[in-house]
Enzyme design. Structure first.
Site, short mmCIF file in Angstrom:
data_model
loop_
_atom_site.label_atom_id
_atom_site.label_comp_id
_atom_site.label_asym_id
_atom_site.label_seq_id
_atom_site.Cartn_x
_atom_site.Cartn_y
_atom_site.Cartn_z
N ASN A 112 0.57 -1.22 -0.08
CA ASN A 112 0.02 -0.12 -0.06
C ASN A 112 0.82 1.21 -0.05
OD1 ASN A 112 -3.02 -0.39 0.00
ND2 ASN A 112 -2.41 -1.87 1.49
N GLY A 113 1.83 1.31 0.95
CA GLY A 113 2.59 2.75 1.17
C GLY A 113 3.44 2.80 -0.30
N THR A 114 3.63 1.53 -0.67
CA THR A 114 4.74 1.63 -1.98
C THR A 114 4.02 2.07 -3.25
OG1 THR A 114 5.97 -0.08 -1.12
CG2 THR A 114 5.95 0.21 -3.72
N THR A 134 2.00 -8.21 -1.24
CA THR A 134 2.12 -8.33 0.26
C THR A 134 1.59 -9.44 0.84
OG1 THR A 134 1.14 -7.18 2.32
CG2 THR A 134 0.04 -6.60 0.21
N ASP A 136 -0.01 -9.54 3.14
CA ASP A 136 -1.52 -9.08 4.15
C ASP A 136 -2.69 -9.07 2.91
OD1 ASP A 136 0.27 -8.54 6.30
OD2 ASP A 136 0.59 -6.44 5.89
N GLY A 179 -0.16 -9.25 10.26
CA GLY A 179 -1.31 -8.39 9.74
C GLY A 179 -1.66 -7.41 10.80
N ARG A 284 6.96 -14.55 5.62
CA ARG A 284 7.45 -13.82 4.59
C ARG A 284 8.43 -14.61 3.75
NH1 ARG A 284 7.56 -7.81 6.68
NH2 ARG A 284 9.66 -7.89 6.22
#
Ligand code: F6P
Length: 357
Positions: A112-114, A134, A136, A179, A284
């Site tokens: 999201n931030g990316t 992600t 998430d 998460g 991850r």
């Protein structure tokens, strides 16, 4: 000559390399005169001009390789407009490095931030393609993100392993799943691992309901209970606090994470010990599942096609089982959360799973 930049930003996941390989193969199979520049450690590489020219051998043998051959870092979106310690204008620096290399496009892989920064660069006039990464699965506008399925496998494995030992010892166990903001991973791993109680950030829990779900299992002759708890699980009382108040409360909390607080509370009420397992960043790690390898190859190929067609400014998404180009301006800054009334939640409840609500 086609010149394409690539970077991977934010928390990594298992399938970043597979996605970059998809783009690279999609381009190199169709363009003879091609240069791909990899920016190192996410946006940091683009800001400070750290990059290297990638060759076809860089993309060989990486379909199955976890992590990212380019490295990654977190560069918060909210600080992108704040100059760095030396007064450098980060956005301007990124633009200059893009223009210096004479890039036709930059492929940005991240969450999201990316994505927000990718959209900012688009607004600043750069040609951008975003690939949704992600574990998430919280990127709005795509049914699924890459990394999610691979992480489900690992979190499910953790729950499976806990199951056998919980059954042997007749214990209550919490498995804390990654998460902070959304509970997709916890929901899917919880269902796949047969968790009895699933606590998600989107469905605030009542500790009394959690305890009574455990007691009901005991009454039914079940000696153990497994809780799948998201990192961001929140009680009904805490959900009433403002973001600021909750942050303050968490900073002062004596517990390493929410699961330990929940374990303590359950333990006090039941008079028995509750164990916590945190698989953490293992979720991850390792290689991508076949599902993610296929997904990344498809998204990567479509990303390459969009570049060849000079159709920029999109996230390459999976929508209703079809790969689609979704305009970044329509999705950047939005979060895909679990709807507490979603079918999957209702079905889970129907099978007797408690969400503590
Ligand atoms: O966004 C992916 C994610 O793995 C989240 O699930 C988790 O809460 C967070 O990153 C952990 O971040 P870090 O790697 O910075 O500890």
């Amino acid at each position: 000559m086609l010149r394409v930049g690539m970077l991977t930003s934010g928390g990594d996941c298992q399938a970043l390399n597979a996605a970059m390989r998809g783009v690279a193969k999609g381009l190199s199979s169709n363009v003879e005169d091609l240069e791909i520049y990899g920016f190192l450690d996410g946006y940091k590489g683009l800001i400070y001009g750290n990059y290297r020219l990638l060759t076809s051998s860089d993309f060989s043998g990486i379909l199955t390789k976890g992590g990212t051959i380019l490295g990654s870092s977190r560069q918060p979106f909210k600080l992108m407009r704040t100059p760095d310690a030396n007064g450098l204008d980060k956005v301007e620096a990124m633009k200059q490095n893009y223009y210096k290399l004479n890039l036709d496009c930059i492929v940005i892989l991240g969450g999201n931030g990316t994505q927000k920064t990718a959209n900012l660069l688009r607004e600043e006039g750069l040609n951008v393609i975003h690939l949704p990464k992600t574990i998430d699965n919280d990127i709005f506008g795509t049914d699924v993100t890459f990394g999610f399925q691979s992480a489900i496998n690992i979190a499910t494995d953790a729950i499976d392993c806990i199951h056998t030992t919980a059954a042997s010892h007749n214990r209550v166990f919490i498995v804390e799943v990654m998460g902070h903001k959304v509970g997709w991973l916890t929901l899917y791993a919880g269902l796949a691992g047969g968790a009895d109680i699933i606590l998600l950030p989107e469905i605030p829990y009542d500790i009394k309901k959690v305890v009574s779900a455990i007691e009901n299992r005991t009454k039914a002759g079940k000696g153990f209970t497994i809780l799948a708890v998201a990192e961001g699980a929140i009680s009904k009382e805490d959900a009433k606090l403002s973001k600021k108040e909750y942050k303050k409360k968490m900073e002062k909390s004596p517990y390493p994470s929410v699961s330990y607080e929940i374990a303590q509370k359950i333990g006090e009420k039941l008079g028995s010990e509750v164990r916590v397992t945190v698989p953490g960043h293992t979720q991850r790690g390792g290689s991508p599942t076949p599902y993610d390898r296929v997904l990344c190859t498809r998204l990567g190929a479509e990303g390459a096609k969009a570049i060849l067609e000079k159709d920029f400014g999109h996230m390459i998404a999976m929508v209703n089982n079809e790969v689609r180009r979704v305009p970044l301006e329509n999705v950047a800054g939005k979060l895909k959360t679990v709807d507490p009334n979603a079918q999957i939640v209702k079905e889970a409840k129907l099978t007797g799973i408690s969400f503590g609500d």
